[in-house]
Design a protein around this motif. Structure first.
Motif, PDB file in Angstrom:
ATOM      1  N   LEU A  39      32.071  48.133  52.173  1.00 28.59           N
ATOM      2  CA  LEU A  39      33.442  48.267  51.698  1.00 28.59           C
ATOM      3  C   LEU A  39      33.615  47.565  50.353  1.00 28.59           C
ATOM      4  CD1 LEU A  39      36.303  49.281  52.104  1.00 28.59           C
ATOM      5  CD2 LEU A  39      36.824  47.197  53.391  1.00 28.59           C
ATOM      6  N   VAL A  40      32.951  46.430  50.172  1.00 24.98           N
ATOM      7  CA  VAL A  40      33.011  45.737  48.884  1.00 24.98           C
ATOM      8  C   VAL A  40      32.421  46.627  47.787  1.00 24.98           C
ATOM      9  CG1 VAL A  40      32.351  43.683  47.600  1.00 24.98           C
ATOM     10  CG2 VAL A  40      32.798  43.518  50.069  1.00 24.98           C
ATOM     11  N   THR A  41      31.284  47.242  48.094  1.00 21.60           N
ATOM     12  CA  THR A  41      30.644  48.143  47.126  1.00 21.60           C
ATOM     13  C   THR A  41      31.552  49.320  46.792  1.00 21.60           C
ATOM     14  OG1 THR A  41      28.453  47.541  47.954  1.00 21.60           O
ATOM     15  CG2 THR A  41      28.622  49.599  46.721  1.00 21.60           C
ATOM     16  N   GLU A  42      32.188  49.896  47.813  1.00 17.80           N
ATOM     17  CA  GLU A  42      33.107  51.017  47.590  1.00 17.80           C
ATOM     18  C   GLU A  42      34.292  50.594  46.740  1.00 17.80           C
ATOM     19  OE1 GLU A  42      34.289  53.076  51.132  1.00 17.80           O
ATOM     20  OE2 GLU A  42      32.265  52.948  51.988  1.00 17.80           O
ATOM     21  N   ALA A  43      34.810  49.392  47.001  1.00 18.41           N
ATOM     22  CA  ALA A  43      35.966  48.912  46.232  1.00 18.41           C
ATOM     23  C   ALA A  43      35.599  48.757  44.757  1.00 18.41           C
ATOM     24  CB  ALA A  43      36.462  47.591  46.807  1.00 18.41           C
ATOM     25  N   ARG A  44      34.413  48.246  44.490  1.00 19.97           N
ATOM     26  CA  ARG A  44      33.976  48.092  43.092  1.00 19.97           C
ATOM     27  C   ARG A  44      33.837  49.454  42.408  1.00 19.97           C
ATOM     28  NH1 ARG A  44      32.548  42.943  42.002  1.00 19.97           N
ATOM     29  NH2 ARG A  44      31.937  41.603  43.749  1.00 19.97           N
ATOM     30  N   ALA A  45      33.357  50.444  43.171  1.00 20.93           N
ATOM     31  CA  ALA A  45      33.191  51.783  42.602  1.00 20.93           C
ATOM     32  C   ALA A  45      34.535  52.482  42.405  1.00 20.93           C
ATOM     33  CB  ALA A  45      32.292  52.617  43.495  1.00 20.93           C
ATOM     34  N   ASP A  49      37.608  48.957  36.998  1.00 20.41           N
ATOM     35  CA  ASP A  49      38.235  48.226  35.901  1.00 20.41           C
ATOM     36  C   ASP A  49      39.049  47.030  36.368  1.00 20.41           C
ATOM     37  OD1 ASP A  49      39.904  50.039  37.176  1.00 20.41           O
ATOM     38  OD2 ASP A  49      41.145  50.393  35.406  1.00 20.41           O
ATOM     39  N   ALA A  50      39.056  46.761  37.674  1.00 19.55           N
ATOM     40  CA  ALA A  50      39.778  45.595  38.185  1.00 19.55           C
ATOM     41  C   ALA A  50      38.996  44.326  37.863  1.00 19.55           C
ATOM     42  CB  ALA A  50      39.978  45.714  39.690  1.00 19.55           C
ATOM     43  N   ARG A  51      39.713  43.220  37.698  1.00 15.68           N
ATOM     44  CA  ARG A  51      39.059  41.967  37.322  1.00 15.68           C
ATOM     45  C   ARG A  51      38.373  41.314  38.524  1.00 15.68           C
ATOM     46  NH1 ARG A  51      41.882  37.508  33.496  1.00 15.68           N
ATOM     47  NH2 ARG A  51      41.625  39.281  32.085  1.00 15.68           N
ATOM     48  N   HIS A  52      38.950  41.439  39.728  1.00 17.29           N
ATOM     49  CA  HIS A  52      38.392  40.751  40.887  1.00 17.29           C
ATOM     50  C   HIS A  52      38.348  41.696  42.100  1.00 17.29           C
ATOM     51  CE1 HIS A  52      38.879  36.997  38.670  1.00 17.29           C
ATOM     52  NE2 HIS A  52      40.130  37.363  38.417  1.00 17.29           N
ATOM     53  N   HIS A  53      37.299  41.553  42.896  1.00 17.07           N
ATOM     54  CA  HIS A  53      37.158  42.280  44.162  1.00 17.07           C
ATOM     55  C   HIS A  53      36.793  41.237  45.223  1.00 17.07           C
ATOM     56  CE1 HIS A  53      36.226  45.084  40.881  1.00 17.07           C
ATOM     57  NE2 HIS A  53      36.730  46.040  41.649  1.00 17.07           N
ATOM     58  N   CYS A  54      37.783  40.513  45.695  1.00 21.60           N
ATOM     59  CA  CYS A  54      37.558  39.398  46.622  1.00 21.60           C
ATOM     60  C   CYS A  54      37.433  39.937  48.045  1.00 21.60           C
ATOM     61  CB  CYS A  54      38.691  38.398  46.517  1.00 21.60           C
ATOM     62  SG  CYS A  54      38.932  37.794  44.819  1.00 21.60           S
ATOM     63  N   SER A  55      36.694  39.218  48.886  1.00 23.87           N
ATOM     64  CA  SER A  55      36.405  39.779  50.216  1.00 23.87           C
ATOM     65  C   SER A  55      36.237  38.693  51.270  1.00 23.87           C
ATOM     66  CB  SER A  55      35.133  40.632  50.158  1.00 23.87           C
ATOM     67  OG  SER A  55      34.026  39.847  49.751  1.00 23.87           O
ATOM     68  N   VAL A  97      36.587  43.669  58.117  1.00 26.05           N
ATOM     69  CA  VAL A  97      36.347  43.291  56.733  1.00 26.05           C
ATOM     70  C   VAL A  97      37.600  43.580  55.924  1.00 26.05           C
ATOM     71  CG1 VAL A  97      35.266  45.544  56.275  1.00 26.05           C
ATOM     72  CG2 VAL A  97      34.914  43.674  54.672  1.00 26.05           C
ATOM     73  N   ALA A  98      37.906  42.668  54.999  1.00 23.51           N
ATOM     74  CA  ALA A  98      39.047  42.848  54.099  1.00 23.51           C
ATOM     75  C   ALA A  98      38.577  42.637  52.666  1.00 23.51           C
ATOM     76  CB  ALA A  98      40.160  41.862  54.437  1.00 23.51           C
ATOM     77  N   VAL A  99      39.021  43.502  51.784  1.00 26.47           N
ATOM     78  CA  VAL A  99      38.768  43.366  50.351  1.00 26.47           C
ATOM     79  C   VAL A  99      40.119  43.427  49.644  1.00 26.47           C
ATOM     80  CG1 VAL A  99      37.663  44.349  48.305  1.00 26.47           C
ATOM     81  CG2 VAL A  99      36.501  44.458  50.522  1.00 26.47           C
ATOM     82  N   VAL A 100      40.334  42.501  48.729  1.00 21.83           N
ATOM     83  CA  VAL A 100      41.549  42.536  47.921  1.00 21.83           C
ATOM     84  C   VAL A 100      41.140  42.679  46.461  1.00 21.83           C
ATOM     85  CG1 VAL A 100      43.634  41.339  47.169  1.00 21.83           C
ATOM     86  CG2 VAL A 100      42.893  41.184  49.561  1.00 21.83           C
ATOM     87  N   VAL A 101      41.594  43.777  45.869  1.00 22.54           N
ATOM     88  CA  VAL A 101      41.307  44.089  44.470  1.00 22.54           C
ATOM     89  C   VAL A 101      42.493  43.611  43.630  1.00 22.54           C
ATOM     90  CG1 VAL A 101      40.878  45.939  42.818  1.00 22.54           C
ATOM     91  CG2 VAL A 101      39.971  46.100  45.159  1.00 22.54           C
ATOM     92  N   ARG A 102      42.196  42.862  42.565  1.00 21.13           N
ATOM     93  CA  ARG A 102      43.283  42.352  41.730  1.00 21.13           C
ATOM     94  C   ARG A 102      43.161  42.880  40.305  1.00 21.13           C
ATOM     95  NH1 ARG A 102      44.392  36.262  39.355  1.00 21.13           N
ATOM     96  NH2 ARG A 102      46.469  36.686  38.508  1.00 21.13           N
ATOM     97  N   TYR A 103      44.272  43.450  39.847  1.00 20.48           N
ATOM     98  CA  TYR A 103      44.427  43.791  38.437  1.00 20.48           C
ATOM     99  C   TYR A 103      45.320  42.723  37.813  1.00 20.48           C
ATOM    100  CZ  TYR A 103      42.407  48.464  39.013  1.00 20.48           C
ATOM    101  OH  TYR A 103      41.556  49.510  39.245  1.00 20.48           O
ATOM    102  N   PHE A 104      44.757  41.929  36.927  1.00 19.65           N
ATOM    103  CA  PHE A 104      45.485  40.814  36.329  1.00 19.65           C
ATOM    104  C   PHE A 104      46.615  41.328  35.443  1.00 19.65           C
ATOM    105  CE2 PHE A 104      45.596  37.382  32.949  1.00 19.65           C
ATOM    106  CZ  PHE A 104      46.307  36.491  33.740  1.00 19.65           C
ATOM    107  N   GLY A 105      47.803  40.752  35.636  1.00 22.89           N
ATOM    108  CA  GLY A 105      48.969  41.212  34.888  1.00 22.89           C
ATOM    109  C   GLY A 105      49.325  40.389  33.676  1.00 22.89           C
ATOM    110  N   GLY A 106      48.484  39.403  33.356  1.00 20.56           N
ATOM    111  CA  GLY A 106      48.748  38.614  32.159  1.00 20.56           C
ATOM    112  C   GLY A 106      49.479  37.306  32.411  1.00 20.56           C
TER     113      GLY A 106
END
Length: 212
Positions: A39-45, A49-55, A97-106
């Motif tokens: 799931l982590v690999t899928e989230a990255r794919a 362009d997300a900054r973080h893929h925490c798991s 399993v949990a993955v949280v993808v973060r797009y940094f907003g500045g």
């Protein structure tokens, strides 16, 4: 053994925005470390362009110790993966399993803000995750004639006896039944067949029941 797990095949995705940062939470069933890491690999794919893929994940494997892992994936140490793992622990779920993808907003959230954001993202996803309870039950086989098979199957269903397999042959029909109490099952079969059918032990199996 009785464990609470996400239902197989349920891919949960929720999204929240906190101070212009997007947090996309993904939750899935994982019956092994490879499935969890997939799931982590899928989230990255999916979100390259997300900054973080925490798991974080918790996996129980038969005959082995429980495996718990977490990753901050570039966030300050202890602000993402471990808070996510704590939420999973508190949920009572295993094989999750949990993955949280973060797009940094500045806008920086600070240590406390990140902990809250990642924790709440997982909590929100778990709130809509369908669950099952996995229970280890004994297996028994019982053989009956073709003429009695249909009636017996209906009677067993009506009494909530789990039928895991039905095999047909020229000699008759063999039911494989799952039950927590072998003596009770034997009594039920005796009553339904006037003592003609006797269950034979055939090992154990894990049966999953939906949780409302």
């Amino acid at each position: 053994m009785s464990d609470l797990r996400p239902a197989r095949g349920a891919d949960v995705r929720t999204e929240t925005e906190i101070r212009r940062s997007r947090f996309i939470a993904l939750v899935r069933r994982a019956d092994g470390e490879d499935e969890a890491r997939a799931l982590v690999t899928e989230a990255r794919a999916t979100f390259p362009d997300a900054r973080h893929h925490c798991s974080a994940f918790i996996v129980d494997v038969d005959g082995a110790n429980r495996v718990e892992r977490s990753s901050d994936d570039g966030e300050p140490a202890g602000t993402a993966g471990m808070p996510m793992l704590e939420v999973l622990r508190g949920s009572g779920l295993t094989n999750v399993v949990a993955v949280v993808v973060r797009y940094f907003g500045g806008i920086k959230l600070g240590t406390g803000g990140l902990v809250r954001a990642y924790s709440e993202a997982v909590q929100g996803a778990l709130a809509v995750t369908p669950r099952v309870r996995a229970e280890a039950l004994g297996l028994w086989t019982v053989d009956v004639g073709h003429a009695d098979a249909g009636r017996l199957e209906a009677e067993l269903h009506a009494r909530g006896v789990g039928i895991t397999d039905v095999g047909y042959s020229a000699a008759g029909v063999r039911f494989t039944l799952a039950a927590a109490d072998g003596d009770q099952l034997a009594g039920t079969l005796a009553a339904l067949t006037s003592g003609a059918a006797t269950p034979v032990a055939a090992g154990t199996a894990v049966v999953e029941h939906p949780v409302p």
